[in-house]
Motif scaffolding. Structure first.
Motif, short mmCIF file in Angstrom:
data_model
loop_
_atom_site.label_atom_id
_atom_site.label_comp_id
_atom_site.label_asym_id
_atom_site.label_seq_id
_atom_site.Cartn_x
_atom_site.Cartn_y
_atom_site.Cartn_z
N VAL A 129 4.57 3.36 0.90
CA VAL A 129 4.09 4.74 1.05
C VAL A 129 2.73 4.82 0.35
O VAL A 129 2.63 4.48 -0.83
CB VAL A 129 5.05 5.76 0.41
CG1 VAL A 129 4.50 7.18 0.55
CG2 VAL A 129 6.44 5.65 1.04
N LEU A 130 1.70 5.25 1.08
CA LEU A 130 0.37 5.38 0.49
C LEU A 130 0.09 6.85 0.26
O LEU A 130 0.21 7.67 1.17
CB LEU A 130 -0.69 4.77 1.42
CG LEU A 130 -2.14 4.81 0.90
CD1 LEU A 130 -2.30 3.95 -0.35
CD2 LEU A 130 -3.10 4.34 1.99
N LEU A 131 -0.28 7.16 -0.97
CA LEU A 131 -0.62 8.53 -1.33
C LEU A 131 -2.15 8.61 -1.36
O LEU A 131 -2.79 7.80 -2.02
CB LEU A 131 -0.02 8.81 -2.71
CG LEU A 131 0.09 10.25 -3.19
CD1 LEU A 131 0.86 11.11 -2.22
CD2 LEU A 131 0.77 10.25 -4.57
N ALA A 132 -2.70 9.58 -0.63
CA ALA A 132 -4.16 9.61 -0.48
C ALA A 132 -4.67 11.04 -0.59
O ALA A 132 -3.90 11.99 -0.73
CB ALA A 132 -4.56 8.99 0.85
N ARG A 133 -5.99 11.18 -0.53
CA ARG A 133 -6.65 12.48 -0.66
C ARG A 133 -7.18 12.98 0.68
O ARG A 133 -6.95 12.37 1.71
CB ARG A 133 -7.77 12.39 -1.70
CG ARG A 133 -7.28 12.10 -3.12
CD ARG A 133 -6.58 13.29 -3.73
NE ARG A 133 -6.28 13.08 -5.16
CZ ARG A 133 -5.56 13.90 -5.89
NH1 ARG A 133 -5.03 14.99 -5.37
NH2 ARG A 133 -5.33 13.64 -7.17
N GLU A 134 -7.98 14.05 0.63
CA GLU A 134 -8.45 14.74 1.83
C GLU A 134 -9.20 13.82 2.79
O GLU A 134 -9.89 12.91 2.37
CB GLU A 134 -9.44 15.88 1.47
CG GLU A 134 -8.93 16.94 0.56
CD GLU A 134 -9.05 16.53 -0.90
OE1 GLU A 134 -10.16 16.26 -1.36
OE2 GLU A 134 -8.00 16.46 -1.56
N ASN A 135 -9.06 14.16 4.07
CA ASN A 135 -9.87 13.54 5.14
C ASN A 135 -9.69 12.02 5.18
O ASN A 135 -10.64 11.29 5.44
CB ASN A 135 -11.35 13.91 4.94
CG ASN A 135 -12.16 13.76 6.20
OD1 ASN A 135 -11.64 13.87 7.31
ND2 ASN A 135 -13.44 13.51 6.04
N PHE A 136 -8.48 11.57 4.93
CA PHE A 136 -8.21 10.13 4.95
C PHE A 136 -8.41 9.58 6.37
O PHE A 136 -7.99 10.18 7.35
CB PHE A 136 -6.78 9.85 4.48
CG PHE A 136 -6.48 8.39 4.30
CD1 PHE A 136 -6.82 7.75 3.12
CD2 PHE A 136 -5.89 7.65 5.31
CE1 PHE A 136 -6.57 6.39 2.95
CE2 PHE A 136 -5.64 6.29 5.15
CZ PHE A 136 -5.97 5.67 3.97
N GLY A 137 -9.08 8.43 6.47
CA GLY A 137 -9.27 7.77 7.77
C GLY A 137 -10.42 8.30 8.57
O GLY A 137 -10.44 8.16 9.80
N CYS A 138 -11.42 8.89 7.91
CA CYS A 138 -12.55 9.45 8.66
C CYS A 138 -13.46 8.32 9.15
O CYS A 138 -13.35 7.18 8.73
CB CYS A 138 -13.32 10.45 7.81
SG CYS A 138 -14.06 9.76 6.33
N GLY A 139 -14.35 8.70 10.07
CA GLY A 139 -15.33 7.74 10.57
C GLY A 139 -14.90 7.07 11.86
O GLY A 139 -14.37 7.71 12.77
N SER A 140 -15.11 5.77 11.90
CA SER A 140 -14.91 4.97 13.10
C SER A 140 -13.50 5.12 13.68
O SER A 140 -12.53 5.26 12.95
CB SER A 140 -15.19 3.51 12.75
OG SER A 140 -14.60 2.64 13.68
N SER A 141 -13.42 5.02 15.02
CA SER A 141 -12.13 5.16 15.72
C SER A 141 -11.29 3.89 15.66
O SER A 141 -10.19 3.86 16.20
CB SER A 141 -12.40 5.50 17.18
OG SER A 141 -13.14 4.46 17.80
N ARG A 142 -11.77 2.87 15.04
CA ARG A 142 -11.12 1.56 15.04
C ARG A 142 -9.61 1.65 14.74
O ARG A 142 -9.21 2.07 13.66
CB ARG A 142 -11.81 0.62 14.05
CG ARG A 142 -11.85 1.11 12.63
CD ARG A 142 -12.74 0.26 11.73
NE ARG A 142 -14.15 0.43 12.07
CZ ARG A 142 -15.16 -0.04 11.34
NH1 ARG A 142 -14.93 -0.73 10.24
NH2 ARG A 142 -16.41 0.16 11.72
N GLU A 143 -8.81 1.22 15.67
CA GLU A 143 -7.35 1.22 15.47
C GLU A 143 -6.96 0.07 14.54
O GLU A 143 -5.83 0.00 14.06
CB GLU A 143 -6.64 1.09 16.83
CG GLU A 143 -5.17 1.48 16.78
CD GLU A 143 -4.60 1.76 18.16
OE1 GLU A 143 -5.32 2.34 18.99
OE2 GLU A 143 -3.44 1.38 18.41
N HIS A 144 -7.93 -0.81 14.28
CA HIS A 144 -7.71 -1.88 13.32
C HIS A 144 -7.33 -1.30 11.95
O HIS A 144 -6.71 -2.00 11.15
CB HIS A 144 -8.97 -2.73 13.18
CG HIS A 144 -9.57 -3.14 14.51
ND1 HIS A 144 -10.11 -2.24 15.39
CD2 HIS A 144 -9.69 -4.36 15.09
CE1 HIS A 144 -10.54 -2.89 16.47
NE2 HIS A 144 -10.29 -4.18 16.31
#
Lengths: 478, 212
Positions: free
Chosen positions: B79-94
């Motif tokens: 389980v990863l606990l993260a902050r706002e707007n996690f995963g922004c930017g490139s669409s890379r599904e990688h």
């Protein structure tokens, strides 16, 4: 019938089916394909014995990995080469039109789609690339998708989507001399933040937007994703219709007029309601320069690097401190005092003919004064967005101006926007870049990116540090 | 796709906002033409002290002791606990491929970037939005107690703490159904072939140039 936004109209025209929870199956008119996000999608098709639903909806080109120099020698990096060859093989196997690396029409997907007339108003268009929002400049519903969805669109011509909320970004007034679409984009992101557009489709409107060329509108929509919005768009007007005329994939003759009549309906109704409205005064926008590691970390060129002590909250304070440490900057340094090591003019944001002309005016200004790229700048490169942009620029003599001023004139591709090819920053190097992301490591591990307009980048190359192009504007931009 | 039903997992905290997909998986690893094997390169520039390239044996690379996921107490976290707007930017599904391959099956944050959020569901990874105050509390509890675990129940749409406190989250019914059952989107969509063809026939009449 209720008044509709442009987004409503585009959405409604593409609904195939709606599930009870509102999830809709949306028809996709066009997909652009490149080498990085497609191999696993093609592999999935093959594993399941599937074929592309409609070949005419597809256009492919390699752009991310390819070299911008000595292209006749092929791709030196074997991993990059394999990826490009895999695209070639997949396109050949499935019969997909591909502009290969040495085709004169090759270029960045988001440059060649519009250039070819493959992108058209009223369409839905997707690509496995977040900057697909670019195509919204044509009154097109265009957004980036992941590889699973690339495969899904290949196999079914559709996507499952939840309708987004609509935000109008209205920019009224006249942009000052030397202030471009790029500065508007950065000013919008500075205002609403990199997550300000999350969950929204943006429509850029207002007199300043109507005054922008199609190239400028593409630059603006390109950066919608940096504000968190998957899609950005601009209503169709006569500039849009004229741009479409005579392009290789555009409709012809009577069908063009039939299409144009439909395209002209692609505007938000006067009384359409938006879920959010953001207003900017065009006259107040100045040339922008980012100082940090997120596009929202941006100030005007006549301002200073912000002080974390002034941050609005503790999360921002630590973000700013981390960004300053990464960028090697001190709080309160005037932006104009920041020296650069490299300059990059290019990317799907700013590599079209108008962008190159803007940068070339600064180069021409330098040449006329026996000046060149400053001694502290190790490399200033200009990378056109496509082979056709390159040819056009050369027909106008821009390449000669750039090289006379000490810039390198390269072959088209994504290049140092994301440094998947050999063009990159070394650790600690600082770059004035016309691209779209200043994330840590984006242009090379440890590299420091400042996002600016093409004229601002060229001016930074000539002076060796950021300068306010408005100070040169009267002489340069004429 | 691997279904996601219920997970009782060790929690790792990544305390920074706007974590972009370039940071989750740097560009040089996008040159792979495979879907698997990205886990060792997840957060590569933060995680290792040297420069990573595709194909490197990561077991011998120098780890950055300052990167939180390298701490012994977070090894094996799912389980990863993260902050706002996690995963922004490139669409890379990688990015979700790398997180899943690393071992994360659920990510909890106050907000996610749209494309990343969507990509997670295609790969058996559950992104959970909780209010910022709840995420703050979970950060505090995770840091306070080594071995801190959370139980994520997708059917019930809850996250439960060891003390028995539960947080409810929302998820689209359609996405939930597909994730619970590990359904293949394309097979489902192809059941609508008649409707897609009917749409095309109608649209061809209205706007023939679209099909030229």
């Amino acid at each position: 019938m209720n008044a509709s936004t442009l987004y409503d109209k585009l959405w409604d025209a593409h609904v195939v089916h709606v599930e009870p929870d509102g999830t809709a199956l949306i028809y996709i008119d066009r997909q652009l394909v490149h080498e990085v996000t497609s191999p696993q999608a093609f592999e999935g098709l093959k594993m399941n014995g599937r074929k592309p639903w409609r070949l005419a909806s597809l256009l492919a080109t390699p752009d991310h990995n390819i070299p911008t120099i000595h292209r006749d020698q092929g791709i030196a990096d074997p991993v990059s080469r394999t990826q490009v060859e895999t695209l070639d093989a997949n396109c050949a196997e499935f019969g997909i039109t591909e502009f290969g690396m040495n085709d004169p029409r090759q270029g960045i997907v988001h440059v060649i789609g519009p250039e070819q007339g493959f992108t058209q108003p009223g369409m839905t268009l997707v690509c496995g690339d977040s900057h697909t929002s670019t195509h919204g400049a044509f009154g097109t519903l265009a957004f980036g998708i992941g590889t699973s969805e690339v495969e899904h669109v290949l196999a079914t011509q559709c996507l499952w989507q939840k309708k987004a909320k609509a935000m109008q970004v209205r920019v009224e007034g006249e942009l000052p001399f030397g202030v471009t679409a790029k500065d508007v984009a950065l000013a919008v992101i500075g205002r609403i933040g990199t997550a300000g557009g999350t969950g929204f489709a943006l429509e850029f409107a207002g007199s300043a937007i109507r005054s922008l060329s199609m190239e400028g509108r593409m630059t603006l929509c390109n950066m919608a994703i940096e504000a968190g919005a998957r899609a950005g768009m601009v209503a169709v007007d006569e500039k849009t219709v004229e741009y479409m005329r005579g392009r290789p994939y555009s409709p012809r003759g009577e069908q063009f007029e039939q299409a144009a009549a439909y395209w002209r309906s692609l505007v938000s109704d006067a009384d359409a309601r938006f879920d959010a409205v953001v207003e900017l005064d065009a006259a107040a926008i100045k040339p922008q320069v980012t100082w940090g590691t997120s596009p929202e970390m941006v100030v005007a060129v006549d301002e200073q690097v912000p002080d974390p002590a002034q941050a609005p909250n503790s999360v921002k304070k630590s973000d700013w401190e981390r960004a300053l440490a990464y960028m090697g900057l001190r709080a309160n340094t005037p932006m104009a005092d920041i020296a650069v090591d490299k300059v990059f003019v290019g990317s799907c944001t700013n590599s079209r003919i108008e962008d190159l002309r803007d940068a070339a005016k600064v180069a021409q200004w330098a040449v006329a004064r026996n000046r060149k790229v400053a001694g502290n700048v190790k490399l200033a490169m200009v990378v056109p967005g496509s082979g056709l942009v390159k040819a056009q620029a050369e027909a106008e003599g821009l390449d000669k101006v750039f090289t006379a001023a000490g810039f390198e004139w390269r072959d088209p591709g994504c290049s140092m926007c994301l440094a998947m090819n050999a063009d990159r920053l070394e650790p600690g190097e600082r770059c004035a870049s016309t691209s779209n992301r200043n994330f840590e490591g984006r242009q090379g591990q440890g590299g420091r990116t400042h996002l600016v307009s093409p004229a601002m980048a060229a001016a930074a190359a000539v002076f060796g540090h950021f300068v306010d192009v408005r100070d040169l504007a009267n002489e340069v931009m004429q | 796709m691997k279904p996601f039903v219920k997970l009782d997992g060790l929690v790792a905290p990544l305390d920074r906002a706007n974590v972009d997909t370039d940071a989750i998986i740097p560009k040089q690893f996008l040159k792979s033409i495979k879907r698997a094997g990205f886990g060792p390169y997840a957060f590569d520039e933060w995680r290792y002290l040297d420069h990573g390239e595709p194909g490197m044996d990561c077991s011998t690379r120098p780890l950055n002791p300052d990167f939180v996921l390298n701490q012994a107490r977070y090894q094996g976290a799912s389980v990863l606990l993260a902050r706002e707007n996690f995963g922004c930017g490139s669409s890379r599904e990688h990015a979700p491929w790398a997180l899943e391959d690393y071992g994360f099956r659920a990510i909890i944050a106050p907000s996610f970037a749209d494309i990343f959020y969507n990509n997670c569901f295609k790969n058996g990874v559950l992104p959970i939005v909780l209010p910022a105050e709840a995420v703050d509390r979970l950060f505090g509890e995770t840091l306070a107690a080594a071995g801190y675990r959370l139980t994520v129940d997708l059917a019930a749409q809850t996250v439960a703490t060891p003390a028995g406190e539960t947080f409810a989250f929302t998820v689209d019914p359609e996405r939930k159904h597909r994730l619970l059952n590990g359904l293949d989107d394309i097979s489902l969509t192809l059941k609508f072939t008649d409707k897609i063809q009917a749409y095309e026939a109608r649209r061809k009449g209205e706007a023939p140039w679209l099909f030229a």
